[in-house]
Design an enzyme around this catalytic site. Structure first.
Site, PDB file in Angstrom:
ATOM      1  N   LYS A 107       0.834  -1.205   0.000  1.00  0.00           N
ATOM      2  CA  LYS A 107       0.000   0.000   0.000  1.00  0.00           C
ATOM      3  C   LYS A 107       0.871   1.258   0.000  1.00  0.00           C
ATOM      4  CE  LYS A 107      -3.704  -2.550   2.208  1.00  0.00           C
ATOM      5  NZ  LYS A 107      -4.427  -2.931   3.421  1.00  0.00           N
TER       6      LYS A 107
ATOM      7  N   GLN B 248      -4.652  -1.623   9.645  1.00  0.00           N
ATOM      8  CA  GLN B 248      -4.567  -2.949   9.032  1.00  0.00           C
ATOM      9  C   GLN B 248      -5.106  -4.022   9.983  1.00  0.00           C
ATOM     10  OE1 GLN B 248      -3.456  -3.643   5.799  1.00  0.00           O
ATOM     11  NE2 GLN B 248      -4.151  -5.728   6.224  1.00  0.00           N
TER      12      GLN B 248
ATOM     13  N   ASP C  67     -10.903   2.436   3.709  1.00  0.00           N
ATOM     14  CA  ASP C  67     -11.107   0.982   3.593  1.00  0.00           C
ATOM     15  C   ASP C  67     -12.592   0.661   3.400  1.00  0.00           C
ATOM     16  OD1 ASP C  67      -8.964  -0.726   3.495  1.00  0.00           O
ATOM     17  OD2 ASP C  67      -8.626  -0.772   5.662  1.00  0.00           O
TER      18      ASP C  67
END
Ligand code: NAD
Length: 293
Positions: A52, A96, A119
């Site tokens: 990412k 995460q 997200d």
């Protein structure tokens, strides 16, 4: 049979975004800024976060990586989330998952400001998605939609079967494929571990999205000729001949299913790269205030 090349497609999208970022900077705007919070040493999470951050660099975004030991308290992590919510220099951020067991993932997800939830895991974004309102779409389903769109795969009126009902893949993609939009307008069956006679569903399907986490679950006898296969699974299976002692495989028995499919995603190089690209796209949308104005 045509391969849905997620690696190539994501490279194209990354180039398009990089171009847009250059134009933003040339017009005096600052670059979009993504922050990622990584807790602990989970090897898969480290790879995902590294990819990412690397993608941010490729498109000219600013990025901030916040690494914390797995013994961080829930309170300390929530404090970081609140700081990121308040920080005007950050357009979007992710925490995460998975988090260590002593931290309540739901609490952390709920603490993220939906305006910065690139997200798309916050219930506000999920609810907006379900109602067809502007929302950050979760990265993997968003990546699948872009893949279907760019490869010009007709979805309207098709029979779609989704295998797996997770909150991050199966459930949202089943909603997105059935919504009144393009791509969308499909008739969708969401199958899961309690589904009776799963094969009767998959045999009817024009498009199958597989998100189970079971290596080579979908076999050729379960699909019809011409089916479109989107394999989300990423599984490590032991392979003494491989350099690392394992290889990656999807949830689909690729070689035999590919022979019957009209389109199929490989693993790796299919849905995976599209997922990272979609997060980058969401961050660009955040910087441009496209979702919430
Ligand atoms: P999950 O692991 O949270 O859930 C699995 C789902 O499969 C559940 O809904 C369960 O009901 C269903 N299931 C289990 N056994 C079944 C069976 N025998 N028959 C029918 N349904 C069954 O799912 P997830 O988080 O969506 O992950 C699925 C896979 O996708 C994993 O391999 C994961 O690593 C991978 N993944 C890949 C990406 C990517 O970017 N490519 C992103 C997310 C997840």
């Amino acid at each position: 049979m045509k391969i849905l090349d997620g690696k190539l497609l994501s490279k194209q999208i990354i180039e398009e975004i990089a171009q847009e970022v250059q134009e933003m900077k040339a017009s005096g705007q600052r670059a979009p800024h993504l922050a990622a919070v990584l807790v602990g040493e989970d090897p898969a999470s480290q790879v995902y976060v590294r990819n990412k951050v690397r993608s941010c660099e490729k498109v000219g975004f600013d990025s901030t990586l916040i690494r914390k030991d797995s013994n961080i308290t829930e309170e300390e992590l929530l404090k970081i989330v609140h700081e990121l919510n308040e920080n005007e220099a950050i357009d979007g951020f992710i925490v995460q998952l998975p988090l260590p067991k002593h931290i309540d993932e739901e609490k952390v997800t709920l603490a993220i400001d939906p305006h910065k939830d690139v997200d798309g895991f916050h219930p506000v974004n999920f609810g907006r998605m379900a109602q067809g309102l502007p929302a950050y779409l979760p990265a993997t389903p968003f990546g699948i939609l872009q893949m279907l769109e760019r490869y010009d795969i007709e979805v309207t009126g098709k029979e779609c079967v989704v295998l797996g009902r997770s909150n991050i893949v199966g459930t949202p993609i089943s909603i997105l494929l059935s919504r009144k939009a393009r791509p969308g307008n499909a008739t969708v069956a969401l199958c899961h571990s309690r589904t009776k006679d799963l094969k009767s569903h998959t045999l009817r399907a024009d498009i199958i999205v597989v998100a189970l986490g079971i290596p080579e679950f979908l076999t050729a006898d379960m699909v019809k000729e011409g089916v479109v296969i989107i394999d989300v699974g990423i599984n490590r299976v032991d392979d003494p001949n491989a350099k690392r002692g394992y290889r990656l495989t999807g949830d689909v028995k690729y070689d035999e299913v590919a022979e019957k499919a009209s389109f199929i995603t490989p693993v790796p190089g299919g849905v995976g790269p599209m997922t990272v690209t979609s997060l980058i796209k969401n961050t660009l949308r955040a910087a441009k205030k496209e979702v919430y104005g």
